[in-house]
Design a protein around this motif. Sequence first.
Motif, PDB file in Angstrom:
ATOM      1  N   GLY A 163       0.782  -1.231   0.000  1.00  0.00           N
ATOM      2  CA  GLY A 163       0.000   0.000   0.000  1.00  0.00           C
ATOM      3  C   GLY A 163       0.811   1.277   0.000  1.00  0.00           C
ATOM      4  O   GLY A 163       0.243   2.373   0.011  1.00  0.00           O
ATOM      5  N   SER A 164       2.122   1.172  -0.026  1.00  0.00           N
ATOM      6  CA  SER A 164       2.986   2.355   0.020  1.00  0.00           C
ATOM      7  C   SER A 164       3.155   2.967  -1.367  1.00  0.00           C
ATOM      8  O   SER A 164       2.811   2.372  -2.386  1.00  0.00           O
ATOM      9  CB  SER A 164       4.362   1.989   0.582  1.00  0.00           C
ATOM     10  OG  SER A 164       5.049   1.139  -0.320  1.00  0.00           O
ATOM     11  N   GLN A 165       3.721   4.173  -1.397  1.00  0.00           N
ATOM     12  CA  GLN A 165       4.000   4.844  -2.659  1.00  0.00           C
ATOM     13  C   GLN A 165       4.991   4.039  -3.502  1.00  0.00           C
ATOM     14  O   GLN A 165       4.855   3.949  -4.719  1.00  0.00           O
ATOM     15  CB  GLN A 165       4.546   6.247  -2.393  1.00  0.00           C
ATOM     16  CG  GLN A 165       4.780   7.072  -3.647  1.00  0.00           C
ATOM     17  CD  GLN A 165       5.270   8.480  -3.338  1.00  0.00           C
ATOM     18  OE1 GLN A 165       5.341   8.894  -2.183  1.00  0.00           O
ATOM     19  NE2 GLN A 165       5.607   9.226  -4.372  1.00  0.00           N
ATOM     20  N   VAL A 166       5.997   3.474  -2.838  1.00  0.00           N
ATOM     21  CA  VAL A 166       6.994   2.658  -3.548  1.00  0.00           C
ATOM     22  C   VAL A 166       6.339   1.419  -4.157  1.00  0.00           C
ATOM     23  O   VAL A 166       6.640   1.031  -5.294  1.00  0.00           O
ATOM     24  CB  VAL A 166       8.142   2.250  -2.606  1.00  0.00           C
ATOM     25  CG1 VAL A 166       9.043   1.210  -3.273  1.00  0.00           C
ATOM     26  CG2 VAL A 166       8.965   3.460  -2.210  1.00  0.00           C
ATOM     27  N   ALA A 167       5.412   0.793  -3.428  1.00  0.00           N
ATOM     28  CA  ALA A 167       4.716  -0.393  -3.929  1.00  0.00           C
ATOM     29  C   ALA A 167       3.863  -0.048  -5.145  1.00  0.00           C
ATOM     30  O   ALA A 167       3.806  -0.805  -6.118  1.00  0.00           O
ATOM     31  CB  ALA A 167       3.854  -1.002  -2.833  1.00  0.00           C
ATOM     32  N   ASP A 168       3.188   1.106  -5.097  1.00  0.00           N
ATOM     33  CA  ASP A 168       2.382   1.545  -6.243  1.00  0.00           C
ATOM     34  C   ASP A 168       3.274   1.808  -7.457  1.00  0.00           C
ATOM     35  O   ASP A 168       2.899   1.508  -8.595  1.00  0.00           O
ATOM     36  CB  ASP A 168       1.595   2.807  -5.883  1.00  0.00           C
ATOM     37  CG  ASP A 168       0.438   2.517  -4.937  1.00  0.00           C
ATOM     38  OD1 ASP A 168      -0.093   1.391  -4.989  1.00  0.00           O
ATOM     39  OD2 ASP A 168       0.080   3.410  -4.151  1.00  0.00           O
ATOM     40  N   TYR A 169       4.438   2.400  -7.204  1.00  0.00           N
ATOM     41  CA  TYR A 169       5.393   2.657  -8.284  1.00  0.00           C
ATOM     42  C   TYR A 169       5.841   1.342  -8.921  1.00  0.00           C
ATOM     43  O   TYR A 169       5.913   1.219 -10.153  1.00  0.00           O
ATOM     44  CB  TYR A 169       6.600   3.421  -7.737  1.00  0.00           C
ATOM     45  CG  TYR A 169       7.742   3.572  -8.707  1.00  0.00           C
ATOM     46  CD1 TYR A 169       7.672   4.471  -9.771  1.00  0.00           C
ATOM     47  CD2 TYR A 169       8.898   2.807  -8.574  1.00  0.00           C
ATOM     48  CE1 TYR A 169       8.722   4.602 -10.673  1.00  0.00           C
ATOM     49  CE2 TYR A 169       9.946   2.937  -9.461  1.00  0.00           C
ATOM     50  CZ  TYR A 169       9.855   3.831 -10.509  1.00  0.00           C
ATOM     51  OH  TYR A 169      10.901   3.956 -11.392  1.00  0.00           O
ATOM     52  N   LEU A 170       6.129   0.333  -8.090  1.00  0.00           N
ATOM     53  CA  LEU A 170       6.553  -0.971  -8.591  1.00  0.00           C
ATOM     54  C   LEU A 170       5.466  -1.583  -9.473  1.00  0.00           C
ATOM     55  O   LEU A 170       5.755  -2.097 -10.562  1.00  0.00           O
ATOM     56  CB  LEU A 170       6.874  -1.904  -7.420  1.00  0.00           C
ATOM     57  CG  LEU A 170       7.219  -3.356  -7.768  1.00  0.00           C
ATOM     58  CD1 LEU A 170       8.458  -3.414  -8.664  1.00  0.00           C
ATOM     59  CD2 LEU A 170       7.444  -4.168  -6.489  1.00  0.00           C
ATOM     60  N   VAL A 171       4.229  -1.528  -9.027  1.00  0.00           N
ATOM     61  CA  VAL A 171       3.120  -2.085  -9.810  1.00  0.00           C
ATOM     62  C   VAL A 171       3.002  -1.386 -11.166  1.00  0.00           C
ATOM     63  O   VAL A 171       2.780  -2.027 -12.193  1.00  0.00           O
ATOM     64  CB  VAL A 171       1.797  -1.968  -9.029  1.00  0.00           C
ATOM     65  CG1 VAL A 171       0.602  -2.286  -9.937  1.00  0.00           C
ATOM     66  CG2 VAL A 171       1.794  -2.909  -7.831  1.00  0.00           C
ATOM     67  N   GLN A 172       3.180  -0.078 -11.184  1.00  0.00           N
ATOM     68  CA  GLN A 172       3.099   0.664 -12.441  1.00  0.00           C
ATOM     69  C   GLN A 172       4.226   0.275 -13.396  1.00  0.00           C
ATOM     70  O   GLN A 172       4.030   0.203 -14.606  1.00  0.00           O
ATOM     71  CB  GLN A 172       3.123   2.166 -12.169  1.00  0.00           C
ATOM     72  CG  GLN A 172       1.842   2.696 -11.554  1.00  0.00           C
ATOM     73  CD  GLN A 172       0.608   2.313 -12.371  1.00  0.00           C
ATOM     74  OE1 GLN A 172       0.548   2.564 -13.576  1.00  0.00           O
ATOM     75  NE2 GLN A 172      -0.363   1.700 -11.720  1.00  0.00           N
ATOM     76  N   GLN A 173       5.420   0.000 -12.843  1.00  0.00           N
ATOM     77  CA  GLN A 173       6.531  -0.454 -13.683  1.00  0.00           C
ATOM     78  C   GLN A 173       6.237  -1.830 -14.267  1.00  0.00           C
ATOM     79  O   GLN A 173       6.535  -2.098 -15.443  1.00  0.00           O
ATOM     80  CB  GLN A 173       7.834  -0.497 -12.873  1.00  0.00           C
ATOM     81  CG  GLN A 173       8.300   0.853 -12.358  1.00  0.00           C
ATOM     82  CD  GLN A 173       8.425   1.881 -13.462  1.00  0.00           C
ATOM     83  OE1 GLN A 173       9.171   1.693 -14.420  1.00  0.00           O
ATOM     84  NE2 GLN A 173       7.696   2.973 -13.344  1.00  0.00           N
ATOM     85  N   ILE A 174       5.634  -2.683 -13.471  1.00  0.00           N
ATOM     86  CA  ILE A 174       5.265  -4.016 -13.927  1.00  0.00           C
ATOM     87  C   ILE A 174       4.222  -3.918 -15.041  1.00  0.00           C
ATOM     88  O   ILE A 174       4.310  -4.597 -16.077  1.00  0.00           O
ATOM     89  CB  ILE A 174       4.710  -4.848 -12.759  1.00  0.00           C
ATOM     90  CG1 ILE A 174       5.796  -5.083 -11.696  1.00  0.00           C
ATOM     91  CG2 ILE A 174       4.143  -6.172 -13.255  1.00  0.00           C
ATOM     92  CD1 ILE A 174       7.010  -5.813 -12.192  1.00  0.00           C
ATOM     93  N   LYS A 175       3.233  -3.066 -14.846  1.00  0.00           N
ATOM     94  CA  LYS A 175       2.189  -2.888 -15.856  1.00  0.00           C
ATOM     95  C   LYS A 175       2.792  -2.343 -17.159  1.00  0.00           C
ATOM     96  O   LYS A 175       2.431  -2.791 -18.257  1.00  0.00           O
ATOM     97  CB  LYS A 175       1.108  -1.936 -15.348  1.00  0.00           C
ATOM     98  CG  LYS A 175      -0.036  -1.741 -16.333  1.00  0.00           C
ATOM     99  CD  LYS A 175      -1.094  -0.796 -15.798  1.00  0.00           C
ATOM    100  CE  LYS A 175      -2.216  -0.614 -16.821  1.00  0.00           C
ATOM    101  NZ  LYS A 175      -3.246   0.338 -16.338  1.00  0.00           N
ATOM    102  N   HIS A 176       3.705  -1.403 -17.026  1.00  0.00           N
ATOM    103  CA  HIS A 176       4.354  -0.819 -18.206  1.00  0.00           C
ATOM    104  C   HIS A 176       5.092  -1.888 -19.009  1.00  0.00           C
ATOM    105  O   HIS A 176       5.030  -1.913 -20.246  1.00  0.00           O
ATOM    106  CB  HIS A 176       5.321   0.279 -17.776  1.00  0.00           C
ATOM    107  CG  HIS A 176       6.119   0.870 -18.892  1.00  0.00           C
ATOM    108  ND1 HIS A 176       5.562   1.611 -19.921  1.00  0.00           N
ATOM    109  CD2 HIS A 176       7.450   0.808 -19.172  1.00  0.00           C
ATOM    110  CE1 HIS A 176       6.498   1.983 -20.765  1.00  0.00           C
ATOM    111  NE2 HIS A 176       7.658   1.512 -20.342  1.00  0.00           N
ATOM    112  N   LEU A 177       5.788  -2.799 -18.326  1.00  0.00           N
ATOM    113  CA  LEU A 177       6.497  -3.876 -19.015  1.00  0.00           C
ATOM    114  C   LEU A 177       5.528  -4.817 -19.719  1.00  0.00           C
ATOM    115  O   LEU A 177       5.767  -5.249 -20.845  1.00  0.00           O
ATOM    116  CB  LEU A 177       7.351  -4.667 -18.019  1.00  0.00           C
ATOM    117  CG  LEU A 177       8.579  -3.962 -17.445  1.00  0.00           C
ATOM    118  CD1 LEU A 177       9.265  -4.868 -16.436  1.00  0.00           C
ATOM    119  CD2 LEU A 177       9.554  -3.565 -18.554  1.00  0.00           C
ATOM    120  N   ALA A 178       4.415  -5.106 -19.043  1.00  0.00           N
ATOM    121  CA  ALA A 178       3.428  -6.022 -19.619  1.00  0.00           C
ATOM    122  C   ALA A 178       2.759  -5.433 -20.848  1.00  0.00           C
ATOM    123  O   ALA A 178       2.351  -6.166 -21.762  1.00  0.00           O
ATOM    124  CB  ALA A 178       2.375  -6.378 -18.568  1.00  0.00           C
TER     125      ALA A 178
END
Length: 293
Positions: A163-178
């Motif tokens: 739920g942290s800002q860093v976790a949200d950033y990680l998810v967005q990077q994962i989505k971008h790769l996908a």
Amino acid sequence: MFEKVLICTDFADGLHRLANFVSSFGLAGIKEIVFLHVVPLYEKGIIPRVDSEKIEQAETRLTEAVGENITDVEVKTVVQSGKAVETILKVAQTYKSELIILGSQSRSLLTEKLVGSTMVDLSRQTRVPLLIVRPQLIWAYTCEELALRCQHLFRSLLIPYNGSQVADYLVQQIKHLAEKEPGKFFQQCKLCWILENSDRPRITQKILPQQANETLYAIKADLESVNLQVDTEIREGSCVTEFLDIAVMADISAIAVSSGTMGKLQEWLISSFAAEILRRSWYPVLFFPSQNS
């Protein structure tokens, strides 16, 4: 996912072995590989100088490892003398590398304080993702195993979330790769939220399992929109211990993490979750430097 890759090897890490599996990298969508070896400056004497003999030896060794490339993957070898981090950053910029692969021994926080870490220094100075692998695995894999590993580098990722800002950033990077090539090279991921059961006082309000489940459900739907197969799991306990326990049975290719404190003062005071995963995991770790790097 990544088309241009920089593989850094000091030969002791075994990463030069990967030169034998260029065709497998091609099956993972990689189109260009640069193998880099950095020769330290010769410092005997008053003025440090380039060690021409070691450069020549390294060039020969890398060239022999790569051999004749008959695949569609473009392969280059680079040997330069200088400081490791500075040279890696320069070469990555020159070749517009989208991923840097490094070998790293597991080590304690104290060891990093005393001798430093190339990965930590790089994470503070680049936005390029880093793939950290254990030399022991490269040494131990058979050729058949390494071929499969290179072919499926990122087929399935294990992703921590809290739920942290860093976790949200990680998810967005994962989505971008996908989004780059939906469902082809990156096929599935598992989102894990470990709820700390510690009695230590917390500044933020404790997250309940139901709240965590609702949040992960929304993230799952978002990632599934880019053709990813997504599984979720929520546990209570020690974050690092439980997460690594999940990794054992999750059938993953790598663990994905990010950090907002890597290499900073906070990291020396209290080790972050990402740093502990990088030190303790035997799985390859795909590290995304934070947006503040």
